[in-house]
Design a protein around this motif. Sequence first.
Motif, mmCIF file in Angstrom:
data_model
loop_
_atom_site.group_PDB
_atom_site.id
_atom_site.type_symbol
_atom_site.label_atom_id
_atom_site.label_comp_id
_atom_site.label_asym_id
_atom_site.label_seq_id
_atom_site.Cartn_x
_atom_site.Cartn_y
_atom_site.Cartn_z
ATOM 1 N N ALA A 1 32.286 11.770 64.440
ATOM 2 C CA ALA A 1 33.691 11.604 64.824
ATOM 3 C C ALA A 1 34.073 10.129 64.853
ATOM 4 N N GLN A 2 35.272 9.833 64.398
ATOM 5 C CA GLN A 2 35.797 8.476 64.460
ATOM 6 C C GLN A 2 36.508 8.198 65.780
ATOM 7 N N GLN A 3 36.990 9.275 66.427
ATOM 8 C CA GLN A 3 37.655 9.140 67.723
ATOM 9 C C GLN A 3 37.024 10.135 68.692
ATOM 10 N N ARG A 4 36.741 9.674 69.915
ATOM 11 C CA ARG A 4 36.063 10.538 70.876
ATOM 12 C C ARG A 4 36.715 10.451 72.258
ATOM 13 N N ARG A 5 36.547 11.534 73.007
ATOM 14 C CA ARG A 5 36.966 11.570 74.409
ATOM 15 C C ARG A 5 35.836 12.231 75.193
ATOM 16 N N THR A 6 35.440 11.629 76.297
ATOM 17 C CA THR A 6 34.337 12.178 77.071
ATOM 18 C C THR A 6 34.797 13.345 77.944
ATOM 19 N N CYS A 7 33.946 14.355 78.002
ATOM 20 C CA CYS A 7 34.214 15.491 78.878
ATOM 21 C C CYS A 7 33.367 15.320 80.128
ATOM 22 N N VAL A 8 33.918 14.625 81.111
ATOM 23 C CA VAL A 8 33.257 14.366 82.387
ATOM 24 C C VAL A 8 34.239 14.693 83.501
ATOM 25 N N GLN A 9 33.742 15.306 84.557
ATOM 26 C CA GLN A 9 34.588 15.745 85.670
ATOM 27 C C GLN A 9 35.555 14.648 86.107
ATOM 28 N N GLY A 10 36.828 15.028 86.213
ATOM 29 C CA GLY A 10 37.869 14.097 86.631
ATOM 30 C C GLY A 10 38.709 13.555 85.486
ATOM 31 N N GLU A 11 38.204 13.658 84.249
ATOM 32 C CA GLU A 11 38.990 13.204 83.100
ATOM 33 C C GLU A 11 40.208 14.112 82.910
ATOM 34 N N ARG A 12 41.354 13.508 82.586
ATOM 35 C CA ARG A 12 42.593 14.256 82.336
ATOM 36 C C ARG A 12 43.313 13.641 81.152
ATOM 37 N N TRP A 13 43.983 14.502 80.362
ATOM 38 C CA TRP A 13 44.817 14.008 79.269
ATOM 39 C C TRP A 13 45.831 15.084 78.892
ATOM 40 N N GLN A 14 46.802 14.691 78.089
ATOM 41 C CA GLN A 14 47.842 15.606 77.625
ATOM 42 C C GLN A 14 47.841 15.661 76.102
ATOM 43 N N TRP A 15 48.258 16.806 75.591
ATOM 44 C CA TRP A 15 48.363 17.000 74.144
ATOM 45 C C TRP A 15 49.426 18.063 73.883
ATOM 46 N N LYS A 16 50.516 17.649 73.231
ATOM 47 C CA LYS A 16 51.599 18.564 72.835
ATOM 48 C C LYS A 16 52.060 19.458 73.989
#
Length: 220
Positions: free
Chosen positions: A52-67
């Motif tokens: 992957a060229q772009q990554r996001r960690t899946c760790v407790q407390g992480e939050r994000w929005q998508w569409k």
Amino acid sequence: LEILPYLQRQGLTLEQVIISHDDNDHAGGAAILLQNYPTAVLVNSSQIGYGAQQRRTCVQGERWQWKGFQFEVLSPNTMKSIAKNRDSCVLLVSRDQVRFVLSGDVYSEIENRIAAQIGKINWLQVAHHGSKTSSSWRWLATLQPQISLISSGLYNQWNLPHPDIVDRLQHVQSAVYNTALDGQISLQVKNGSWKIDTARNGLSPWYQIIIGLEKEMQLE
């Protein structure tokens, strides 16, 4: 081998790839998907990047929005070098009045640890393909999912989903969809309502869906 041709046939562009953990039945083919969609963001709980060229960690407390969807990570607590069942990326996803949980193959002790943080939901991806290692009574009684989605193969050698888990889901009055019987399951959310479409139709066993529960509902 099927996901990439399906996306291409439908003319869809992949924007996120969420991998629960590194077992081949969950992560197999991820590298090919990311090779064909290099701008897609990989979300996982291990150090393996699958190119992957772009990554996001899946760790407790992480939050994000998508569409318009909000994602919140409930487990695991830390990144792993290789993520196994208990390290599954567990996500609470919500939009408008719809709430659903993606639970990978997480075990019941982790389910019970995070259940109180979640509360009642609309959809549940049943952990570990309906195995008895997951889907405890506390978990199901707390979440009370209207719809439960099970990923399993027809006539699989492990005889999943386990009948006890199906009984528990029926007890909490959750309608059950099973890929072994229904094929691909598609979920749509729009303007406060949601809809489920399945690739297969026809006669279904008694436990597949609770009689009287429509496949399209208007949320309260």
